[in-house]
Design an enzyme around this catalytic site. Structure first.
Site, PDB file in Angstrom:
ATOM      1  N   GLN A  54       0.798  -1.223   0.000  1.00  0.00           N
ATOM      2  CA  GLN A  54       0.000   0.000   0.000  1.00  0.00           C
ATOM      3  C   GLN A  54       0.832   1.275   0.000  1.00  0.00           C
ATOM      4  O   GLN A  54       0.322   2.337  -0.365  1.00  0.00           O
ATOM      5  CB  GLN A  54      -0.953  -0.009   1.202  1.00  0.00           C
ATOM      6  CG  GLN A  54      -2.005  -1.111   1.105  1.00  0.00           C
ATOM      7  CD  GLN A  54      -2.863  -1.214   2.340  1.00  0.00           C
ATOM      8  OE1 GLN A  54      -2.530  -1.938   3.268  1.00  0.00           O
ATOM      9  NE2 GLN A  54      -3.959  -0.489   2.375  1.00  0.00           N
TER      10      GLN A  54
ATOM     11  N   ARG B 252       4.241  -0.481  12.914  1.00  0.00           N
ATOM     12  CA  ARG B 252       3.882  -1.762  12.311  1.00  0.00           C
ATOM     13  C   ARG B 252       3.993  -1.629  10.794  1.00  0.00           C
ATOM     14  O   ARG B 252       3.397  -0.740  10.192  1.00  0.00           O
ATOM     15  CB  ARG B 252       2.459  -2.159  12.720  1.00  0.00           C
ATOM     16  CG  ARG B 252       2.066  -3.508  12.135  1.00  0.00           C
ATOM     17  CD  ARG B 252       0.674  -3.950  12.562  1.00  0.00           C
ATOM     18  NE  ARG B 252       0.308  -5.125  11.774  1.00  0.00           N
ATOM     19  CZ  ARG B 252      -0.839  -5.293  11.164  1.00  0.00           C
ATOM     20  NH1 ARG B 252      -1.781  -4.367  11.238  1.00  0.00           N
ATOM     21  NH2 ARG B 252      -1.070  -6.385  10.466  1.00  0.00           N
TER      22      ARG B 252
ATOM     23  N   HIS C 253       0.688  -9.412   4.206  1.00  0.00           N
ATOM     24  CA  HIS C 253      -0.375  -8.414   4.179  1.00  0.00           C
ATOM     25  C   HIS C 253      -0.947  -8.361   2.755  1.00  0.00           C
ATOM     26  O   HIS C 253      -0.932  -7.320   2.099  1.00  0.00           O
ATOM     27  CB  HIS C 253       0.139  -7.048   4.628  1.00  0.00           C
ATOM     28  CG  HIS C 253      -0.948  -6.140   5.128  1.00  0.00           C
ATOM     29  ND1 HIS C 253      -0.912  -5.546   6.371  1.00  0.00           N
ATOM     30  CD2 HIS C 253      -2.110  -5.736   4.562  1.00  0.00           C
ATOM     31  CE1 HIS C 253      -1.995  -4.790   6.526  1.00  0.00           C
ATOM     32  NE2 HIS C 253      -2.725  -4.888   5.444  1.00  0.00           N
TER      33      HIS C 253
ATOM     34  N   ASN D 172      -2.128 -10.991   8.175  1.00  0.00           N
ATOM     35  CA  ASN D 172      -3.016  -9.884   8.515  1.00  0.00           C
ATOM     36  C   ASN D 172      -4.426 -10.186   8.008  1.00  0.00           C
ATOM     37  O   ASN D 172      -4.642 -10.423   6.828  1.00  0.00           O
ATOM     38  CB  ASN D 172      -2.525  -8.581   7.865  1.00  0.00           C
ATOM     39  CG  ASN D 172      -3.447  -7.405   8.191  1.00  0.00           C
ATOM     40  OD1 ASN D 172      -3.435  -6.898   9.305  1.00  0.00           O
ATOM     41  ND2 ASN D 172      -4.255  -6.987   7.230  1.00  0.00           N
ATOM     42  N   GLU D 173      -5.383 -10.211   8.940  1.00  0.00           N
ATOM     43  CA  GLU D 173      -6.803 -10.349   8.622  1.00  0.00           C
ATOM     44  C   GLU D 173      -7.107 -11.541   7.703  1.00  0.00           C
ATOM     45  O   GLU D 173      -7.532 -11.368   6.554  1.00  0.00           O
ATOM     46  CB  GLU D 173      -7.355  -9.057   8.021  1.00  0.00           C
ATOM     47  CG  GLU D 173      -7.279  -7.876   8.974  1.00  0.00           C
ATOM     48  CD  GLU D 173      -7.923  -6.609   8.399  1.00  0.00           C
ATOM     49  OE1 GLU D 173      -8.291  -6.609   7.203  1.00  0.00           O
ATOM     50  OE2 GLU D 173      -8.066  -5.628   9.152  1.00  0.00           O
TER      51      GLU D 173
ATOM     52  N   ASN E   8      -7.582  -6.082  14.645  1.00  0.00           N
ATOM     53  CA  ASN E   8      -7.903  -4.864  13.898  1.00  0.00           C
ATOM     54  C   ASN E   8      -9.390  -4.583  14.053  1.00  0.00           C
ATOM     55  O   ASN E   8     -10.215  -5.482  13.881  1.00  0.00           O
ATOM     56  CB  ASN E   8      -7.599  -5.039  12.409  1.00  0.00           C
ATOM     57  CG  ASN E   8      -6.122  -5.219  12.125  1.00  0.00           C
ATOM     58  OD1 ASN E   8      -5.276  -5.043  12.996  1.00  0.00           O
ATOM     59  ND2 ASN E   8      -5.793  -5.567  10.895  1.00  0.00           N
TER      60      ASN E   8
ATOM     61  N   TYR F  30     -12.509  -1.450  13.312  1.00  0.00           N
ATOM     62  CA  TYR F  30     -12.871  -0.145  12.755  1.00  0.00           C
ATOM     63  C   TYR F  30     -14.299   0.278  13.055  1.00  0.00           C
ATOM     64  O   TYR F  30     -14.591   1.467  13.138  1.00  0.00           O
ATOM     65  CB  TYR F  30     -12.691  -0.161  11.231  1.00  0.00           C
ATOM     66  CG  TYR F  30     -11.255  -0.236  10.775  1.00  0.00           C
ATOM     67  CD1 TYR F  30     -10.509   0.931  10.555  1.00  0.00           C
ATOM     68  CD2 TYR F  30     -10.627  -1.452  10.576  1.00  0.00           C
ATOM     69  CE1 TYR F  30      -9.195   0.870  10.142  1.00  0.00           C
ATOM     70  CE2 TYR F  30      -9.308  -1.524  10.157  1.00  0.00           C
ATOM     71  CZ  TYR F  30      -8.592  -0.366   9.946  1.00  0.00           C
ATOM     72  OH  TYR F  30      -7.278  -0.428   9.545  1.00  0.00           O
TER      73      TYR F  30
ATOM     74  N   GLU G  93      -4.685  -2.296  14.278  1.00  0.00           N
ATOM     75  CA  GLU G  93      -5.203  -1.279  13.349  1.00  0.00           C
ATOM     76  C   GLU G  93      -6.482  -0.687  13.911  1.00  0.00           C
ATOM     77  O   GLU G  93      -7.348  -1.405  14.405  1.00  0.00           O
ATOM     78  CB  GLU G  93      -5.518  -1.871  11.972  1.00  0.00           C
ATOM     79  CG  GLU G  93      -4.327  -2.236  11.113  1.00  0.00           C
ATOM     80  CD  GLU G  93      -4.756  -2.788   9.750  1.00  0.00           C
ATOM     81  OE1 GLU G  93      -5.870  -2.466   9.286  1.00  0.00           O
ATOM     82  OE2 GLU G  93      -3.979  -3.561   9.164  1.00  0.00           O
TER      83      GLU G  93
ATOM     84  N   GLU H 121      -5.765   1.977  -1.081  1.00  0.00           N
ATOM     85  CA  GLU H 121      -6.782   1.283  -0.296  1.00  0.00           C
ATOM     86  C   GLU H 121      -7.486   0.227  -1.149  1.00  0.00           C
ATOM     87  O   GLU H 121      -8.685   0.263  -1.394  1.00  0.00           O
ATOM     88  CB  GLU H 121      -7.782   2.297   0.293  1.00  0.00           C
ATOM     89  CG  GLU H 121      -8.845   1.744   1.216  1.00  0.00           C
ATOM     90  CD  GLU H 121      -8.298   0.843   2.319  1.00  0.00           C
ATOM     91  OE1 GLU H 121      -8.988  -0.131   2.648  1.00  0.00           O
ATOM     92  OE2 GLU H 121      -7.204   1.110   2.835  1.00  0.00           O
TER      93      GLU H 121
ATOM     94  N   PHE I 273      -6.789   7.354   4.688  1.00  0.00           N
ATOM     95  CA  PHE I 273      -6.742   6.923   6.089  1.00  0.00           C
ATOM     96  C   PHE I 273      -5.603   7.569   6.868  1.00  0.00           C
ATOM     97  O   PHE I 273      -5.520   7.399   8.082  1.00  0.00           O
ATOM     98  CB  PHE I 273      -6.549   5.398   6.154  1.00  0.00           C
ATOM     99  CG  PHE I 273      -7.813   4.590   6.046  1.00  0.00           C
ATOM    100  CD1 PHE I 273      -8.509   4.191   7.175  1.00  0.00           C
ATOM    101  CD2 PHE I 273      -8.299   4.207   4.806  1.00  0.00           C
ATOM    102  CE1 PHE I 273      -9.657   3.427   7.088  1.00  0.00           C
ATOM    103  CE2 PHE I 273      -9.451   3.439   4.701  1.00  0.00           C
ATOM    104  CZ  PHE I 273     -10.132   3.047   5.843  1.00  0.00           C
TER     105      PHE I 273
END
Length: 536
Positions: free
Chosen positions: A72, A129, A175, A220-221, A346, A348, A414, A468, A477
């Site tokens: 990213q 991170r 990621h 990640n996720e 994470n 949101y 996150e 994103e 973000f």
């Protein structure tokens, strides 16, 4: 001033009580001593309350940080022998991203990482991170294929620069940037060889960077990896579960590799980063809505957290998915159970949930069978509800279900928001982001101090505006605005200044002589004088 006020108040009260007007000096001295002693007691009490209040913030050693991910922010998508990732290929498809962009350059952190480090240093951010690019380090992706020495050199330079600036790196291995070659030659995330390919990449990272990294995240996720991939309709009822299964096994084997081969020498920790929204029943009086809220957790958090902490999938997931859900062997259950040194999460947003009745063909969504409601809450630019209380309730749920009776820490890896910032001036005054961070951090503090949840770190997503995914560069973000182009410009936003002040106010500071010792010495000296006067 406080002491003087109480002293003269007490002294006058004693004199009036005894009718002393011009009495002998020894009697006046005795009452002055009494006034001094009582005033000292009051001041010590008030001083103690103030000192306790100042120290009762986030706990000692709490880690305030910021986060990014290689794909990213790095750019340099084909430089120094890097190969394309699956996302490089997807982003270059016509109209695949919302704004038609692809991250060939982006924030260009591959070349401008020194600027990112300086921004963090100036903001007092001591924890960062980041992730490593698999197709940069192992371009072909496959086990036993060539390791890219240029990538090793680059990441060591980044990690050493962070250390020199007093910033601790926290490194994610995967990621979402799967080497494109693995998708071309095999089946990518559902490939039989995925685990051994990933282990080869992970081993190269532990070997080359382990002396500079003390905390590793395997994936990640995994929920996003499994569910939000691009599937053909016929695969929607099977492929998410196959991907999740492969990722969990790759995670468990990677943790075993680190613990057996590297942990003793490197003294690091390793785990996985999960993601979860908070879910509330739309109608708390309806059993079907309460069941829907619990099922929502099963299909996002329990799906991965239960195997990592308990060794197997949740019973509800098994019953609803049936034989489409792969099964773990007994050896794999043992391997999975306890395969994280911490709970990385994470978060949101939050939703109200209610029972649904999907008519479509078998899929993950029909298995879940829930409708999410945004309840009229204020939304971020991603369309996600802003519900600060949700993070506190989620943390309590995690602590109670997975970590009760343990000292295992939780890291919020996150949390943040996309804010609509059309101009540089909009970005410089990102008050909505400040409000979001303030309110979510307040609820995290409440979870720690009131609910006794063992949270030990918080990372804002994100340090920089970045690519994103499906939204391209259209969503922002970052606490730092990126003016995209051949030479991207970094412009700090108001939120970065606010975060700097927040860290400064809330980081635990050992009490200095000027805070405690000098007032204590003063009060002791006063007490000595008071006692001597009282004896007279």
């Amino acid at each position: 001033l406080l002491f003087c006020f109480f002293f003269f108040k007490q002294k006058t009260a004693y004199e009036m009580q005894r009718g002393l007007v011009g009495s002998e000096m020894c009697i006046r001295d005795r009452y002055m001593g009494l006034a001094l002693l009582k005033s000292m007691k009051i001041c010590i009490f008030v001083f103690g309350i103030l000192a306790f209040t100042c120290l009762c913030k986030f706990p000692p050693g709490f880690r305030f940080g910021a986060a990014t991910a290689a794909f990213q922010v790095e750019g340099a998508w084909l430089e120094d022998n890097k190969a394309p990732s699956v996302w490089d290929n997807l982003a270059h498809l016509p109209n695949f991203t919302a704004d038609g962009t692809a991250p060939e350059i982006g924030p260009d952190s591959y070349h401008l990482y020194d600027q990112d480090i300086q921004l963090m240093k100036e903001a007092g951010i001591k924890h960062y991170r980041m992730s490593l690019s698999w197709p940069r380090i192992v371009p072909r992706g496959r086990c036993n294929s060539t390791i890219n020495d240029k990538a090793i050199k680059h990441y060591r330079e980044v990690l050493m620069a962070l250390k020199k600036a007093g910033i601790t790196p926290y490194v994610t291995l995967y990621h979402w940037d799967l080497p494109a070659n693995l998708g071309v030659q095999g089946y990518g995330l559902v490939d039989t060889y995925f685990t051994q390919d990933f282990l080869y990449f992970a081993d190269a990272c532990f070997k080359n960077f382990g002396d500079l990294v003390n905390m590793w995240f395997t994936f990640n996720e995994p929920w996003v990896i499994a569910v939000l991939n691009t599937f053909k309709k016929r695969d929607e009822g099977t492929k998410p579960y196959k991907i999740a299964h492969n990722v969990l096994l790759a995670h468990a084997h990677t943790v075993k590799l680190y613990r057996t081969k590297y942990k003793e020498a490197q003294k690091g920790t390793i785990g996985i980063v999960l993601n979860s929204d908070m879910f509330y029943p739309k109608n708390p009086e309806k059993e079907v809505d309460k069941a829907a809220a619990n099922r929502a957790f099963t299909f996002i958090l329990g799906w991965f957290a239960d195997p990592v902490w308990f060794g197997d999938y949740p019973a509800e997931l098994k019953s609803r998915v049936g034989n489409r859900l792969p099964k773990f062997t007994e050896e794999e259950k043992v391997l999975l159970k306890g395969s994280s040194d911490f709970f990385g999460i994470n978060h949101y947003t939050s939703y109200l949930t209610e029972f649904s009745n999907f008519k479509e063909q078998t899929s993950f969504w029909s298995d879940r069978n829930i409708t999410d409601d945004k309840n009229g809450w204020k939304l971020t630019d991603m369309g996600w509800p802003i519900v600060p209380r949700g993070i506190r309730d989620l943390l309590v749920r995690i602590q109670e279900k997975y970590l009760k009776g343990t000292n295992i820490p939780i890291y919020i890896t996150e949390n943040g928001m996309a804010n609509k910032e059309l101009t540089i001036e909009d970005a410089k005054k990102d008050l909505a982001r400040i409000e979001y961070l303030r309110d979510y951090l307040q609820n995290i503090e409440d979870a720690i101090l009131i609910d006794k949840v063992n949270v030990q770190g918080y990372f804002v997503w994100s340090l920089l505006d970045n690519f994103e995914w499906w939204s391209g560069f259209s969503k922002r973000f970052g606490m730092v605005r990126i003016e995209y182009g051949k030479k991207p410009q970094r412009i700090p936003k108001a939120s970065l200044t606010w975060y700097k002040e927040f860290i400064n106010k809330n980081s635990y500071q050992p009490v200095s002589y000027t805070h405690l010792t000098l007032p204590t010495i003063l009060l002791v000296q006063i007490s000595v004088v008071a006692v001597s006067l009282k004896k007279k």
